[in-house]
Design a protein around this motif. Structure first.
Motif, mmCIF file in Angstrom:
data_model
loop_
_atom_site.group_PDB
_atom_site.id
_atom_site.type_symbol
_atom_site.label_atom_id
_atom_site.label_comp_id
_atom_site.label_asym_id
_atom_site.label_seq_id
_atom_site.Cartn_x
_atom_site.Cartn_y
_atom_site.Cartn_z
ATOM 1 N N PHE A 18 -1.799 -4.685 39.127
ATOM 2 C CA PHE A 18 -2.847 -4.248 40.042
ATOM 3 C C PHE A 18 -2.885 -5.240 41.206
ATOM 4 C CE2 PHE A 18 -3.899 -2.736 35.855
ATOM 5 C CZ PHE A 18 -4.321 -1.432 36.067
ATOM 6 N N ARG A 19 -2.687 -4.720 42.419
ATOM 7 C CA ARG A 19 -2.621 -5.567 43.611
ATOM 8 C C ARG A 19 -3.924 -5.463 44.391
ATOM 9 N NH1 ARG A 19 1.238 -8.340 46.233
ATOM 10 N NH2 ARG A 19 1.149 -8.553 48.515
ATOM 11 N N GLY A 20 -4.542 -6.632 44.638
ATOM 12 C CA GLY A 20 -5.821 -6.684 45.336
ATOM 13 C C GLY A 20 -5.699 -6.403 46.811
ATOM 14 N N PRO A 21 -6.792 -6.531 47.557
ATOM 15 C CA PRO A 21 -8.088 -7.060 47.123
ATOM 16 C C PRO A 21 -8.812 -6.109 46.172
ATOM 17 C CG PRO A 21 -8.240 -6.215 49.361
ATOM 18 C CD PRO A 21 -6.794 -6.160 48.990
ATOM 19 N N VAL A 26 -8.661 -0.086 42.470
ATOM 20 C CA VAL A 26 -7.215 -0.289 42.583
ATOM 21 C C VAL A 26 -6.539 0.520 41.483
ATOM 22 C CG1 VAL A 26 -5.329 -1.962 42.550
ATOM 23 C CG2 VAL A 26 -7.542 -2.592 43.527
ATOM 24 N N THR A 27 -5.543 1.309 41.854
ATOM 25 C CA THR A 27 -4.915 2.225 40.913
ATOM 26 C C THR A 27 -3.470 1.827 40.642
ATOM 27 O OG1 THR A 27 -6.295 4.052 41.695
ATOM 28 C CG2 THR A 27 -4.323 4.641 40.452
ATOM 29 N N ALA A 28 -3.105 1.851 39.361
ATOM 30 C CA ALA A 28 -1.721 1.666 38.931
ATOM 31 C C ALA A 28 -1.293 2.951 38.225
ATOM 32 C CB ALA A 28 -1.584 0.470 38.000
ATOM 33 N N THR A 29 -0.038 3.302 38.375
ATOM 34 C CA THR A 29 0.469 4.544 37.784
ATOM 35 C C THR A 29 1.382 4.235 36.607
ATOM 36 O OG1 THR A 29 0.344 5.695 39.902
ATOM 37 C CG2 THR A 29 1.754 6.671 38.215
ATOM 38 N N LEU A 30 1.129 4.896 35.523
ATOM 39 C CA LEU A 30 1.952 4.773 34.310
ATOM 40 C C LEU A 30 2.633 6.112 34.071
ATOM 41 C CD1 LEU A 30 2.883 3.335 31.697
ATOM 42 C CD2 LEU A 30 0.733 4.106 30.646
ATOM 43 N N ARG A 51 -13.948 -1.411 32.320
ATOM 44 C CA ARG A 51 -13.325 -1.883 33.549
ATOM 45 C C ARG A 51 -12.309 -0.901 34.131
ATOM 46 N NH1 ARG A 51 -13.480 -7.512 33.851
ATOM 47 N NH2 ARG A 51 -12.468 -7.230 35.876
ATOM 48 N N TYR A 52 -11.940 0.106 33.345
ATOM 49 C CA TYR A 52 -10.893 1.015 33.781
ATOM 50 C C TYR A 52 -11.307 2.476 33.593
ATOM 51 C CZ TYR A 52 -7.937 -3.155 33.473
ATOM 52 O OH TYR A 52 -7.409 -4.408 33.624
ATOM 53 N N CYS A 53 -10.742 3.300 34.456
ATOM 54 C CA CYS A 53 -10.880 4.747 34.328
ATOM 55 C C CYS A 53 -9.460 5.306 34.251
ATOM 56 C CB CYS A 53 -11.627 5.325 35.523
ATOM 57 S SG CYS A 53 -11.851 7.115 35.442
ATOM 58 N N VAL A 54 -9.150 6.035 33.176
ATOM 59 C CA VAL A 54 -7.793 6.524 32.940
ATOM 60 C C VAL A 54 -7.787 8.050 32.978
ATOM 61 C CG1 VAL A 54 -5.823 6.498 31.363
ATOM 62 C CG2 VAL A 54 -7.341 4.511 31.494
ATOM 63 N N ARG A 55 -6.916 8.609 33.825
ATOM 64 C CA ARG A 55 -6.817 10.062 33.961
ATOM 65 C C ARG A 55 -5.352 10.492 34.042
ATOM 66 N NH1 ARG A 55 -11.118 9.486 32.567
ATOM 67 N NH2 ARG A 55 -13.108 10.253 33.402
ATOM 68 N N VAL A 69 0.099 8.996 34.550
ATOM 69 C CA VAL A 69 -1.253 8.600 34.165
ATOM 70 C C VAL A 69 -1.767 7.607 35.194
ATOM 71 C CG1 VAL A 69 -2.663 7.485 32.403
ATOM 72 C CG2 VAL A 69 -0.755 8.969 31.724
ATOM 73 N N SER A 70 -2.915 7.900 35.793
ATOM 74 C CA SER A 70 -3.529 7.009 36.782
ATOM 75 C C SER A 70 -4.497 6.069 36.079
ATOM 76 C CB SER A 70 -4.266 7.812 37.857
ATOM 77 O OG SER A 70 -3.358 8.607 38.591
ATOM 78 N N VAL A 71 -4.251 4.781 36.210
ATOM 79 C CA VAL A 71 -5.110 3.759 35.612
ATOM 80 C C VAL A 71 -5.873 3.090 36.754
ATOM 81 C CG1 VAL A 71 -5.205 1.705 34.178
ATOM 82 C CG2 VAL A 71 -3.417 3.420 33.782
ATOM 83 N N MET A 72 -7.174 3.341 36.829
ATOM 84 C CA MET A 72 -7.992 2.882 37.954
ATOM 85 C C MET A 72 -8.864 1.698 37.548
ATOM 86 S SD MET A 72 -8.936 6.710 39.309
ATOM 87 C CE MET A 72 -8.660 7.399 37.655
ATOM 88 N N LEU A 73 -8.579 0.552 38.145
ATOM 89 C CA LEU A 73 -9.350 -0.666 37.898
ATOM 90 C C LEU A 73 -10.586 -0.669 38.781
ATOM 91 C CD1 LEU A 73 -9.685 -3.560 36.757
ATOM 92 C CD2 LEU A 73 -8.174 -4.347 38.589
#
Length: 230
Positions: A18-21, A26-30, A51-55, A69-73
């Motif tokens: 996960f790259r800030g700021p 901030v979303t990472a894709t799995l 801390r995360y929302c996964v969809r 899968v979108s992992v949203m921090l």
């Protein structure tokens, strides 16, 4: 009995970055890929569910298919000295041929039927000296010109002064025309000596104003040239 090896292919395999700021989501894709000839049920779990929302966080991947899968921090106060201990687990199992209720399948699944893969989380902040490094390798003339905001303000001020000079020229022209008219009137009403004094005074005032404006303009242009030469 040991659990079977994970059949799904994960991308990335071991770490979600996960790259800030981190002042916003901030979303990472799995990416999950099913290389088998069977449908596969999956679930995505985390050690920090608040801390995360996964969809989507669960579902079925068809044979020879993939899913993202979108992992949203969620936003948080980032501390570079604190290492992330958050982890994710992708749990899967081969879908029964007669599956009708996926939740029921998970509840009735035997431990030896479940497969899982674990991923750690990593937080990265953009380096603040990235732009500074880029600037340091440029020539002086190029680095000096990078201060666009300040140069833009000076150029706007220079343009304003040019317009002011033009306005003063118009006013001076009007003054000269008025002087001609006054001169004719004064000549008919007074002696030539007093007429000459009035005209000379008006011209001196107009000329002084123009010289002052031109001096200011040349000063500003000199400032700009000086900045670009640094």
């Amino acid at each position: 009995m040991a659990r079977p090896e994970q059949v799904l292919a994960l991308e990335p395999q071991h770490e979600l970055k996960f790259r800030g700021p981190f002042t916003d989501v901030v979303t990472a894709t799995l990416k999950l890929t099913n290389p088998t000839d069977r449908n596969v049920c999956f679930k995505v779990k985390t050690t920090a569910p608040r801390r995360y929302c996964v969809r989507p966080n669960s579902g079925v991947i068809d044979a020879r298919a993939s899913i993202n899968v979108s992992v949203m921090l969620q936003p948080f106060d980032y501390d570079p000295n604190e290492k992330s201990k958050h982890k994710f687990m992708v749990q899967s199992m081969l879908a029964p041929y007669d599956m009708t209720d996926m939740e029921g399948v998970w509840k009735e699944a035997k431990p030896e039927e479940l497969m899982d893969s674990k991923l750690r989380c990593a937080f990265e902040m953009p380096l603040e000296n990235d732009k500074t490094t880029e600037h340091s390798v440029l020539p002086k003339s190029a680095s000096a010109s990078l201060d666009d905001g300040e140069v833009k303000k000076i150029m706007e001020e220079c343009k304003r002064l040019q317009m002011e000079v033009q306005r003063l020229r118009e006013e001076n022209k009007q003054i000269r025309e008025d002087d001609g008219l006054r001169k004719r009137k004064v000549t008919s009403m007074a002696n030539p000596h007093s007429s000459t004094m009035v005209t000379s005074t008006m011209r001196d005032e107009g000329l002084s104003t123009r010289l002052l404006a031109l001096c200011v303009l040349f000063f500003v242009i000199g400032v700009i040239v000086g900045k670009l030469a640094l």
